[in-house]
Motif scaffolding. Structure first.
Motif, PDB file in Angstrom:
ATOM      1  N   UNK A 165      39.777  38.387  36.608  1.00 35.48           N
ATOM      2  CA  UNK A 165      39.163  39.718  36.617  1.00 35.48           C
ATOM      3  C   UNK A 165      38.292  39.914  35.379  1.00 35.48           C
ATOM      4  N   UNK A 166      38.730  39.377  34.244  1.00 36.48           N
ATOM      5  CA  UNK A 166      37.935  39.488  33.022  1.00 36.48           C
ATOM      6  C   UNK A 166      36.609  38.750  33.165  1.00 36.48           C
ATOM      7  N   UNK A 167      36.644  37.575  33.777  1.00 38.59           N
ATOM      8  CA  UNK A 167      35.413  36.812  33.996  1.00 38.59           C
ATOM      9  C   UNK A 167      34.487  37.560  34.955  1.00 38.59           C
ATOM     10  N   UNK A 168      35.040  38.080  36.039  1.00 38.55           N
ATOM     11  CA  UNK A 168      34.244  38.822  37.016  1.00 38.55           C
ATOM     12  C   UNK A 168      33.561  40.018  36.353  1.00 38.55           C
ATOM     13  N   UNK A 169      34.264  40.687  35.441  1.00 36.90           N
ATOM     14  CA  UNK A 169      33.748  41.920  34.863  1.00 36.90           C
ATOM     15  C   UNK A 169      32.767  41.754  33.730  1.00 36.90           C
ATOM     16  N   UNK A 170      32.526  40.533  33.293  1.00 36.69           N
ATOM     17  CA  UNK A 170      31.617  40.330  32.170  1.00 36.69           C
ATOM     18  C   UNK A 170      30.217  40.844  32.497  1.00 36.69           C
ATOM     19  N   UNK A 171      29.687  41.698  31.594  1.00 42.42           N
ATOM     20  CA  UNK A 171      28.330  42.233  31.694  1.00 42.42           C
ATOM     21  C   UNK A 171      28.110  43.071  32.949  1.00 42.42           C
ATOM     22  N   UNK A 172      29.187  43.614  33.498  1.00 46.26           N
ATOM     23  CA  UNK A 172      29.083  44.520  34.636  1.00 46.26           C
ATOM     24  C   UNK A 172      29.705  45.857  34.272  1.00 46.26           C
ATOM     25  N   UNK A 173      29.244  46.915  34.914  1.00 49.69           N
ATOM     26  CA  UNK A 173      29.913  48.201  34.757  1.00 49.69           C
ATOM     27  C   UNK A 173      31.292  48.126  35.402  1.00 49.69           C
ATOM     28  N   UNK A 174      32.152  49.070  35.038  1.00 48.70           N
ATOM     29  CA  UNK A 174      33.493  49.096  35.620  1.00 48.70           C
ATOM     30  C   UNK A 174      33.406  49.202  37.140  1.00 48.70           C
ATOM     31  N   UNK A 175      32.496  50.069  37.629  1.00 53.02           N
ATOM     32  CA  UNK A 175      32.377  50.280  39.074  1.00 53.02           C
ATOM     33  C   UNK A 175      31.869  49.016  39.779  1.00 53.02           C
ATOM     34  N   UNK A 176      30.853  48.372  39.192  1.00 52.83           N
ATOM     35  CA  UNK A 176      30.304  47.160  39.815  1.00 52.83           C
ATOM     36  C   UNK A 176      31.339  46.042  39.835  1.00 52.83           C
ATOM     37  N   UNK A 177      32.081  45.892  38.732  1.00 48.35           N
ATOM     38  CA  UNK A 177      33.111  44.854  38.672  1.00 48.35           C
ATOM     39  C   UNK A 177      34.193  45.113  39.711  1.00 48.35           C
ATOM     40  N   UNK A 178      34.549  46.378  39.904  1.00 54.76           N
ATOM     41  CA  UNK A 178      35.580  46.705  40.895  1.00 54.76           C
ATOM     42  C   UNK A 178      35.111  46.345  42.308  1.00 54.76           C
ATOM     43  N   UNK A 179      33.839  46.623  42.595  1.00 55.58           N
ATOM     44  CA  UNK A 179      33.317  46.305  43.933  1.00 55.58           C
ATOM     45  C   UNK A 179      33.337  44.798  44.198  1.00 55.58           C
ATOM     46  N   UNK A 180      32.916  44.022  43.199  1.00 54.12           N
ATOM     47  CA  UNK A 180      32.917  42.570  43.376  1.00 54.12           C
ATOM     48  C   UNK A 180      34.345  42.070  43.559  1.00 54.12           C
ATOM     49  N   UNK A 181      35.268  42.593  42.750  1.00 54.48           N
ATOM     50  CA  UNK A 181      36.663  42.161  42.852  1.00 54.48           C
ATOM     51  C   UNK A 181      37.233  42.494  44.224  1.00 54.48           C
ATOM     52  N   UNK A 182      36.909  43.675  44.732  1.00 52.33           N
ATOM     53  CA  UNK A 182      37.407  44.064  46.056  1.00 52.33           C
ATOM     54  C   UNK A 182      36.841  43.168  47.147  1.00 52.33           C
ATOM     55  N   UNK A 183      35.575  42.747  46.998  1.00 54.89           N
ATOM     56  CA  UNK A 183      35.004  41.819  47.975  1.00 54.89           C
ATOM     57  C   UNK A 183      35.685  40.452  47.886  1.00 54.89           C
ATOM     58  N   UNK A 184      36.006  40.041  46.674  1.00 58.75           N
ATOM     59  CA  UNK A 184      36.744  38.783  46.523  1.00 58.75           C
ATOM     60  C   UNK A 184      38.094  38.859  47.227  1.00 58.75           C
ATOM     61  N   UNK A 185      38.811  39.956  46.982  1.00 51.89           N
ATOM     62  CA  UNK A 185      40.116  40.117  47.622  1.00 51.89           C
ATOM     63  C   UNK A 185      39.983  40.174  49.136  1.00 51.89           C
ATOM     64  N   UNK A 186      38.915  40.822  49.617  1.00 51.40           N
ATOM     65  CA  UNK A 186      38.709  40.903  51.050  1.00 51.40           C
ATOM     66  C   UNK A 186      38.430  39.543  51.669  1.00 51.40           C
ATOM     67  N   UNK A 187      37.749  38.686  50.943  1.00 53.85           N
ATOM     68  CA  UNK A 187      37.413  37.378  51.475  1.00 53.85           C
ATOM     69  C   UNK A 187      38.483  36.336  51.274  1.00 53.85           C
ATOM     70  N   UNK A 188      39.212  36.432  50.155  1.00 56.74           N
ATOM     71  CA  UNK A 188      40.181  35.393  49.816  1.00 56.74           C
ATOM     72  C   UNK A 188      41.624  35.828  50.057  1.00 56.74           C
ATOM     73  N   UNK A 189      41.853  37.134  50.177  1.00 58.18           N
ATOM     74  CA  UNK A 189      43.233  37.613  50.187  1.00 58.18           C
ATOM     75  C   UNK A 189      43.738  37.645  48.764  1.00 58.18           C
ATOM     76  N   UNK A 190      44.917  37.140  48.504  1.00 53.14           N
ATOM     77  CA  UNK A 190      45.444  37.099  47.141  1.00 53.14           C
ATOM     78  C   UNK A 190      44.563  36.196  46.287  1.00 53.14           C
ATOM     79  N   UNK A 191      44.271  36.654  45.060  1.00 53.17           N
ATOM     80  CA  UNK A 191      43.458  35.866  44.138  1.00 53.17           C
ATOM     81  C   UNK A 191      44.394  34.943  43.358  1.00 53.17           C
ATOM     82  N   UNK A 192      44.288  33.653  43.635  1.00 60.06           N
ATOM     83  CA  UNK A 192      45.149  32.666  42.989  1.00 60.06           C
ATOM     84  C   UNK A 192      44.342  31.404  42.747  1.00 60.06           C
TER      85      UNK A 192
END
Length: 210
Positions: free
Chosen positions: A49-76
């Motif tokens: 999550x820290x890597x995903x959020x680099x140089x992104x706003x909190x809102x933008x990082x959250x959207x990307x993370x949610x798309x990751x979770x939607x595509x991968x399921x659990x992030x592992x």
């Protein structure tokens, strides 16, 4: 930071020691006693999550993370490696960040990053281990020490919020050399994590969730 989270066992001792010997910290502690640092879940997901959020706003990082979770399921590590960099980019990651997540997963799978060993390791040893991973800089590694491992004596001088607080409260010049920022925290050893926390809160009352 987990709002309402449990404080680490050393927190009250740290606050008492800092307040007893330092007038600035005594004032800041009396003014604001929010929930203390709390662990933020799985080690791999926290770093990812820290890597995903680099140089992104909190809102933008959250959207990307949610798309990751939607595509991968659990992030592992396993799901990231199975997906590969191409699918990670489809979730909105840059090519660099996608490769960094894959590298992070490879480090976990290979045992080069083993959370079971970290309780016996010193802060600097953990930092060196994390910094060997592409995409993990010192600031990210220090935030991990604070918010995931509850380490009590972290002094993240590359953090702009901490520097702003030191300019305001300790009179440091904005363009002070690195050694000055380092020396500013010496009086708060061995509880520099708590000192950092209250310096942050002196500028921003909202709790940041990591």
């Amino acid at each position: 930071m987990s709002e309402g989270g449990m404080a680490p066992e050393w927190w009250e001792e740290a606050c008492a020691a800092l307040g007893a010997r330092d007038a600035l910290l005594a004032t800041l502690i009396a003014r604001s006693r929010p929930p203390a640092v709390a662990p933020s879940g799985d080690a791999f997901a926290t770093l990812a999550r820290a890597i995903v959020g680099q140089q992104l706003s909190v809102q933008a990082a959250r959207r990307v993370w949610e798309r990751l979770e939607g595509g991968l399921g659990a992030i592992s590590p396993q799901t990231v490696l199975q997906a590969g960099a191409a699918r990670l980019r489809e979730a909105g990651l840059s090519g660099a960040k996608a490769s960094w997540l894959v590298s992070l997963a490879e480090h976990f799978i290979a045992g080069r990053l083993d959370p079971r060993r970290w309780r016996e390791m010193g802060d600097e040893e953990i930092l060196r281990t994390l910094l060997a991973v592409r995409g993990v800089g010192r600031w990210t590694a220090e935030m991990f020490l604070i918010f995931h491992l509850w380490r009590p004596d972290v002094w993240p001088i590359d953090d702009l919020g901490l520097r702003r607080a030191l300019v305001r409260h300790a009179g440091l010049p904005q363009k002070a050399p690195r050694r000055v920022w380092l020396e500013a925290g010496e009086r708060w050893r061995p509880w520099r994590t708590a000192a950092t926390w209250y310096l942050w809160r002196s500028l921003e009352a909202e709790i940041v969730v990591y």
